[in-house]
Design an enzyme around this catalytic site. Structure first.
Site, PDB file in Angstrom:
ATOM      1  N   ARG A  26       0.757  -1.155   0.146  1.00  0.00           N
ATOM      2  CA  ARG A  26      -0.002   0.040  -0.060  1.00  0.00           C
ATOM      3  C   ARG A  26       0.919   1.290  -0.066  1.00  0.00           C
ATOM      4  NH1 ARG A  26      -5.127   0.062   0.610  1.00  0.00           N
ATOM      5  NH2 ARG A  26      -6.320  -1.962   0.706  1.00  0.00           N
ATOM      6  N   ARG A  30      -2.356   6.817   0.081  1.00  0.00           N
ATOM      7  CA  ARG A  30      -3.212   7.612   1.048  1.00  0.00           C
ATOM      8  C   ARG A  30      -1.901   8.275   2.163  1.00  0.00           C
ATOM      9  NH1 ARG A  30      -6.353   2.655   3.286  1.00  0.00           N
ATOM     10  NH2 ARG A  30      -4.194   1.989   2.974  1.00  0.00           N
ATOM     11  N   ARG A  39      -5.208  12.538  -6.396  1.00  0.00           N
ATOM     12  CA  ARG A  39      -6.634  11.860  -6.258  1.00  0.00           C
ATOM     13  C   ARG A  39      -7.767  12.866  -6.348  1.00  0.00           C
ATOM     14  NH1 ARG A  39     -10.594  10.495  -3.859  1.00  0.00           N
ATOM     15  NH2 ARG A  39     -11.075   8.769  -2.310  1.00  0.00           N
ATOM     16  N   ASP A  76      -6.407  -1.806  -7.922  1.00  0.00           N
ATOM     17  CA  ASP A  76      -7.012  -2.497  -6.539  1.00  0.00           C
ATOM     18  C   ASP A  76      -7.362  -3.935  -6.698  1.00  0.00           C
ATOM     19  OD1 ASP A  76      -8.318  -1.240  -3.912  1.00  0.00           O
ATOM     20  OD2 ASP A  76      -9.342  -3.005  -4.304  1.00  0.00           O
ATOM     21  N   TYR A 153     -15.483 -10.704  -1.163  1.00  0.00           N
ATOM     22  CA  TYR A 153     -16.267  -9.269  -1.400  1.00  0.00           C
ATOM     23  C   TYR A 153     -17.416  -9.552  -2.150  1.00  0.00           C
ATOM     24  CZ  TYR A 153     -12.427  -6.693   0.844  1.00  0.00           C
ATOM     25  OH  TYR A 153     -11.470  -5.881   1.834  1.00  0.00           O
TER      26      TYR A 153
HETATM   27  O1  CP3 Z   1       0.346   0.624  -3.110  1.00  0.00           O
HETATM   28  C1  CP3 Z   1      -0.143  -0.212  -3.493  1.00  0.00           C
HETATM   29  O2  CP3 Z   1      -0.024  -1.361  -2.634  1.00  0.00           O
HETATM   30  C2  CP3 Z   1      -1.068  -0.257  -4.492  1.00  0.00           C
HETATM   31  C3  CP3 Z   1      -2.204  -0.075  -4.723  1.00  0.00           C
HETATM   32  C4  CP3 Z   1      -3.346  -1.079  -3.880  1.00  0.00           C
HETATM   33  C5  CP3 Z   1      -4.585  -0.387  -3.478  1.00  0.00           C
HETATM   34  N1  CP3 Z   1      -5.210  -1.471  -3.086  1.00  0.00           N
HETATM   35  C6  CP3 Z   1      -4.846   1.046  -3.625  1.00  0.00           C
HETATM   36  C7  CP3 Z   1      -6.104   1.566  -2.992  1.00  0.00           C
HETATM   37  C8  CP3 Z   1      -3.279  -2.326  -3.552  1.00  0.00           C
HETATM   38  C9  CP3 Z   1      -2.222  -3.267  -3.691  1.00  0.00           C
HETATM   39  C10 CP3 Z   1      -4.595  -2.671  -2.988  1.00  0.00           C
HETATM   40  C11 CP3 Z   1      -4.932  -3.863  -2.628  1.00  0.00           C
HETATM   41  C12 CP3 Z   1      -6.266  -4.277  -1.792  1.00  0.00           C
HETATM   42  N2  CP3 Z   1      -7.354  -3.635  -2.103  1.00  0.00           N
HETATM   43  C13 CP3 Z   1      -6.307  -5.247  -0.918  1.00  0.00           C
HETATM   44  C14 CP3 Z   1      -5.197  -6.334  -0.310  1.00  0.00           C
HETATM   45  C15 CP3 Z   1      -4.395  -5.545   0.399  1.00  0.00           C
HETATM   46  C16 CP3 Z   1      -4.600  -5.487   2.016  1.00  0.00           C
HETATM   47  O3  CP3 Z   1      -4.635  -4.335   2.251  1.00  0.00           O
HETATM   48  O4  CP3 Z   1      -5.044  -6.580   2.431  1.00  0.00           O
HETATM   49  C17 CP3 Z   1      -7.568  -4.992  -0.205  1.00  0.00           C
HETATM   50  C18 CP3 Z   1      -8.372  -6.121   0.753  1.00  0.00           C
HETATM   51  C19 CP3 Z   1      -8.389  -4.139  -0.958  1.00  0.00           C
HETATM   52  C20 CP3 Z   1      -9.781  -3.649  -1.100  1.00  0.00           C
HETATM   53  C21 CP3 Z   1      -9.800  -2.126  -0.491  1.00  0.00           C
HETATM   54  N3  CP3 Z   1      -9.548  -1.080  -1.310  1.00  0.00           N
HETATM   55  C22 CP3 Z   1     -10.298  -1.622   0.767  1.00  0.00           C
HETATM   56  C23 CP3 Z   1     -10.786  -2.450   1.709  1.00  0.00           C
HETATM   57  C24 CP3 Z   1     -10.236  -0.227   0.410  1.00  0.00           C
HETATM   58  C25 CP3 Z   1     -10.942   0.760   1.460  1.00  0.00           C
HETATM   59  C26 CP3 Z   1     -10.046   0.846   2.675  1.00  0.00           C
HETATM   60  C27 CP3 Z   1      -8.633   1.524   2.334  1.00  0.00           C
HETATM   61  O5  CP3 Z   1      -7.908   0.643   2.308  1.00  0.00           O
HETATM   62  O6  CP3 Z   1      -8.402   2.737   2.166  1.00  0.00           O
HETATM   63  C28 CP3 Z   1      -9.724  -0.119  -0.751  1.00  0.00           C
HETATM   64  C29 CP3 Z   1      -9.664   1.405  -1.169  1.00  0.00           C
HETATM   65  C30 CP3 Z   1      -8.094   1.635  -1.678  1.00  0.00           C
HETATM   66  N4  CP3 Z   1      -7.377   0.952  -2.551  1.00  0.00           N
HETATM   67  C31 CP3 Z   1      -7.399   2.954  -1.651  1.00  0.00           C
HETATM   68  C32 CP3 Z   1      -6.165   2.787  -2.059  1.00  0.00           C
HETATM   69  C33 CP3 Z   1      -4.932   4.027  -2.387  1.00  0.00           C
HETATM   70  C34 CP3 Z   1      -8.057   3.940  -0.813  1.00  0.00           C
HETATM   71  C35 CP3 Z   1      -9.043   4.969  -1.934  1.00  0.00           C
HETATM   72  C36 CP3 Z   1      -8.526   6.260  -1.705  1.00  0.00           C
HETATM   73  O7  CP3 Z   1      -7.616   6.809  -2.113  1.00  0.00           O
HETATM   74  O8  CP3 Z   1      -9.640   7.008  -1.111  1.00  0.00           O
END
Ligand code: CP3
Length: 341
Positions: A26, A30, A39, A76, A153
């Site tokens: 991640r 953020r 964003r 994602d 999901y």
């Molecule tokens: O930097 C990285 O790792 C690349 C980008 C990436 C994102 N999501 C961007 C993202 C990756 C590898 C993911 C994977 C992801 N997404 C997972 C597996 C990894 C983990 O954390 O276990 C899961 C379970 C998700 C599903 C998901 N996406 C959730 C639950 C959420 C909301 C909560 C949160 O983490 O913010 C997201 C949104 C998301 N995915 C954001 C980002 C940068 C935030 C959205 C925003 O910018 O508002």
């Protein structure tokens, strides 16, 4: 194209490295004000993720700003259900939600096995741009969710502490669950192969909800599908990160993959003993980055000493938390880079 910094690839393959490579799950996102600016410009997470030029820009930010040894493509795991015909929305401060969920065989029958060049072309386009702009500076990591985590999901429709709606199907209609898991797996293999074709140098599978299953259920509903993916992807190193699946480490050591990611609950020496032939990745508690600079250095050094410098990729034990100070993140990355092995 030849990589100028191939530390992560060499470490993944078990080859010797001069220093420990580091990246963070991640990392693209953020924590960085620079990310939040892009964003804002995009208007929404989904718009950002589906606009290749912008997705490419935020993919490269952490390499330049934080000094990580790899980029991970900004996307994602939920783009896979979307490509299969089950779209998601991302609610501000709440996370993902699926307006429609999978409940019956008919729901599964209408899903498609996605053609990544068509339904996921925006991710592949972003990979093309990133590879060109990185120009071999560091490797690019591609990724997908593990079939079981995606299943969670698609059936539950949103995040959950227990995923009891999704788990209910495993007990009440296991055949239906397997049908869906296989369809997700087929799409995931095609998607990862396409990412590799477009230039991903390594791929990681995120089984974020592995830890909600009993060992028996994990053996039935998650591992076999991860094994199919490992068997299918031979072009680049593969990392399996199964959060909470401490009970499956022995079985994971037999997967046809190069790297196993550990979360911070997994003891390092014990994991080395259980997974003797593979490279390990992880596993600093992301909360360590809330501590002082001195504490971060101390904990990071202790972790590397425990893992040993070879067959090791430094990372956190899960994604970096959004409210982490980027200076603390830099401190972690520098501490890894300054460690003499
Ligand atoms: O930097 C990285 O790792 C690349 C980008 C990436 C994102 N999501 C961007 C993202 C990756 C590898 C993911 C994977 C992801 N997404 C997972 C597996 C990894 C983990 O954390 O276990 C899961 C379970 C998700 C599903 C998901 N996406 C959730 C639950 C959420 C909301 C909560 C949160 O983490 O913010 C997201 C949104 C998301 N995915 C954001 C980002 C940068 C935030 C959205 C925003 O910018 O508002």
């Amino acid at each position: 194209m030849k990589l100028k910094n191939d530390l992560i690839i060499r470490a993944a393959k078990g080859e010797r490295v001069e220093r420990v490579p580091v990246w963070m799950m991640r990392q693209a996102g953020r924590i960085l004000p620079e990310y939040r600016a892009v964003r804002e410009k995009a208007g929404s997470f989904i718009k950002l993720a589906t606009t290749p030029e912008l997705a490419a820009e935020v993919t490269i930010q952490p390499v330049d700003i934080l000094g990580t040894d790899a980029a991970i493509i900004f996307s994602d795991i939920l783009v896979v259900p979307e490509a299969m015909g089950l779209p998601y929305e991302m609610l501000e401060a709440k996370g993902p939600i699926f307006p429609k969920v999978i409940q019956t065989k008919k729901d599964i029958d209408v899903l498609r096995i996605a053609n990544p060049e068509k339904e996921l072309s925006y991710v592949l386009k972003a990979i093309d741009i990133v590879k060109k702009e990185l120009d071999g500076k560091v490797p690019l990591i591609g990724f997908a969710g593990a079939p079981f985590t995606i299943f969670c999901y698609m059936v539950e429709g949103k995040g959950s502490k227990t995923f009891s709606v999704a788990k209910k199907m495993l007990y009440s209609d296991p055949e239906l669950a397997h049908l869906l898991l296989q369809k997700i797996t087929d799409t995931t293999i095609a998607y990862l192969k396409a990412q590799v074709k477009h230039g991903a140098d390594l791929v990681q599978i995120f089984d974020s909800w592995a830890g909600i299953l009993s060992p028996d259920q994990y053996r039935k509903f998650s591992l076999p599908y991860i094994a199919q993916i490992c068997d299918a992807i031979n072009e680049v190193p593969v990392t399996i990160f199964a959060k909470g699946a401490f009970f499956a480490r022995k079985e994971m050591s037999n997967l046809k993959c190069e790297v196993i990611g550990l979360d911070w609950n997994m003891d390092i020496s014990e994991s080395r003993r259980m997974i003797p032939h593979k490279t390990l990745q992880g596993n600093l508690d992301p909360c360590v980055l809330y501590g002082s600079f001195k504490e971060i250095e101390k904990q990071t050094k202790k972790m590397i000493k425990n893992f040993g410098g070879q067959k090791y990729i430094a990372n956190l034990g899960h994604g970096v938390y959004p409210d982490t100070d980027p200076e603390k993140v830099k401190c972690f990355i520098e501490a890894v880079k300054n460690y003499t092995i």
